[in-house]
Design a protein around this motif. Structure first.
Motif, short mmCIF file in Angstrom:
data_model
loop_
_atom_site.label_atom_id
_atom_site.label_comp_id
_atom_site.label_asym_id
_atom_site.label_seq_id
_atom_site.Cartn_x
_atom_site.Cartn_y
_atom_site.Cartn_z
N GLY A 54 -37.47 28.18 52.36
CA GLY A 54 -37.65 29.40 53.14
C GLY A 54 -36.36 29.83 53.82
O GLY A 54 -35.33 29.15 53.73
N LEU A 55 -36.45 30.95 54.52
CA LEU A 55 -35.30 31.46 55.26
C LEU A 55 -35.04 30.58 56.48
O LEU A 55 -35.97 30.14 57.16
CB LEU A 55 -35.55 32.90 55.70
CG LEU A 55 -35.56 33.96 54.60
CD1 LEU A 55 -35.96 35.32 55.18
CD2 LEU A 55 -34.19 34.06 53.93
N VAL A 56 -33.77 30.33 56.77
CA VAL A 56 -33.40 29.56 57.95
C VAL A 56 -33.48 30.48 59.16
O VAL A 56 -32.73 31.46 59.27
CB VAL A 56 -31.98 28.98 57.80
CG1 VAL A 56 -31.58 28.23 59.07
CG2 VAL A 56 -31.91 28.05 56.59
N ALA A 57 -34.42 30.17 60.05
CA ALA A 57 -34.62 31.01 61.23
C ALA A 57 -33.69 30.63 62.36
O ALA A 57 -33.33 31.49 63.19
CB ALA A 57 -36.07 30.92 61.70
N ASP A 58 -33.29 29.37 62.41
CA ASP A 58 -32.46 28.93 63.53
C ASP A 58 -31.77 27.62 63.17
O ASP A 58 -32.37 26.76 62.52
CB ASP A 58 -33.32 28.75 64.78
CG ASP A 58 -32.47 28.56 66.04
OD1 ASP A 58 -31.29 28.94 66.01
OD2 ASP A 58 -33.01 28.06 67.04
N VAL A 59 -30.51 27.47 63.58
CA VAL A 59 -29.77 26.23 63.44
C VAL A 59 -29.41 25.76 64.84
O VAL A 59 -28.71 26.46 65.58
CB VAL A 59 -28.49 26.42 62.59
CG1 VAL A 59 -27.72 25.11 62.49
CG2 VAL A 59 -28.84 26.93 61.19
#
Length: 303
Positions: A54-59
């Motif tokens: 999935g899309l990386v929402a936060d690192v």
């Protein structure tokens, strides 16, 4: 011959004898003692990869940051997985209703007389109830899997250590199982010393070891294990699985180097270790420090 000349000649011979003995001792120590400059600091490096895509929402971390076990590293966009959980919950509710209906029908037919309901009809009702139960259990398992996937959208540190080679950013698409960063386990540092095979008879598991990093810091440890195999570069197999033996020339034959794993007893405060650093390793006997000869070891580490 005068006494003075006798003393002079005797002193010269004594100094020469001491020099020869010292040179021979140094030579034997250099050639036969278990030491090597080819030491490498190693550590367990964990490849951090998401279990869901999935899309990386936060690192939540940056490169070379220290993290504790359980700290959040990155978060995958949970929207799709939240929808999947709702779908699985709806399916569980539908399967539960079907199961209740099948059980009621089976119980009703079981209480009826053979003149009203045939035996075959009662058995069919029981089988339908059992099938409904299996479908309900399947739906519950699917719900558990959906909840697990939702939980796995948060990637957390399995151990305490330092993040390195960070290669993921907010907005990236993360594939399942594709490593996006590495985590160096701070508690797993050890040293691999690559010793010539001629020195292995002098090395035993449990022997004390002294290590000196290229930066000058000294560490102590002990021999944890000795490798039992290395790749034979001179004897690969051919495509027909027949040994491809290269000719050897005795006058240029070199001793192979075998890895010896050194467990670090203690890392002094303030000493920075990084996997890949080089060091000199000197092995001593078990139960005592490897200072078999203070002068010899000082000369060795000074080289």
């Amino acid at each position: 011959m005068s006494l003075k000349r006798i003393i002079s000649v005797g002193a010269t011979l004594l100094i020469l004898t001491v020099a020869v003995v010292l040179v021979r001792t140094l030579w034997l120590h250099y050639m036969d003692s278990p030491w090597t400059r080819d030491g490498r600091v190693r550590a367990d490096v964990i490849n951090i990869a998401p279990d869901v895509a999935g899309l990386v929402a936060d690192v939540q971390v940056r490169d070379n940051q220290n993290v504790k076990a359980g700290d959040l590293l990155l978060r995958i966009d949970p929207a799709h997985y939240q929808v999947a959980v709702k779908q699985a919950e709806a399916l569980v509710a539908a399967r539960k209703a079907a199961l209740d209906m099948r059980k009621v029908n089976a119980d009703r037919r079981a209480d009826m007389d053979d003149l009203v309901v045939s035996r075959e009809s009662r058995e069919d009702a029981g089988h339908l109830a059992a099938s409904a139960l299996a479908e309900y259990q399947e739906a519950v398992a699917a719900l558990d899997a959906a909840k697990l996937n939702l939980a796995r959208t948060e990637v957390r540190a399995p151990v305490s250590g330092h993040i390195t080679n960070l290669n993921v950013y907010k907005g990236d698409f993360a594939e399942r199982g594709e490593a996006s960063m590495a985590l160096v386990d701070d508690s797993s540092f050890y040293v691999n010393g690559y010793f010539e095979e001629t020195r292995l008879p002098h090395i035993k598991v449990g022997d004390r070891a002294e290590l000196r990093l290229m930066s000058g810091e000294r560490l102590t440890g002990h021999v944890d294990s000795i490798a039992r195999g290395i790749y034979d570069r001179d004897n690969p197999e051919s495509r027909e699985l027949i040994a491809d033996v290269n000719p050897t020339f005795n006058w240029v034959r070199l001793a192979q180097r075998v890895p010896v794993r050194i467990h670090l007893d203690e890392v002094p405060e303030g000493v920075l270790l990084a996997a890949g650093m080089t060091c000199t390793v000197v092995i001593g006997e078990e139960g005592r420090a490897p200072e078999t000869s203070g002068l010899l070891n000082r000369l060795l580490f000074a080289q």
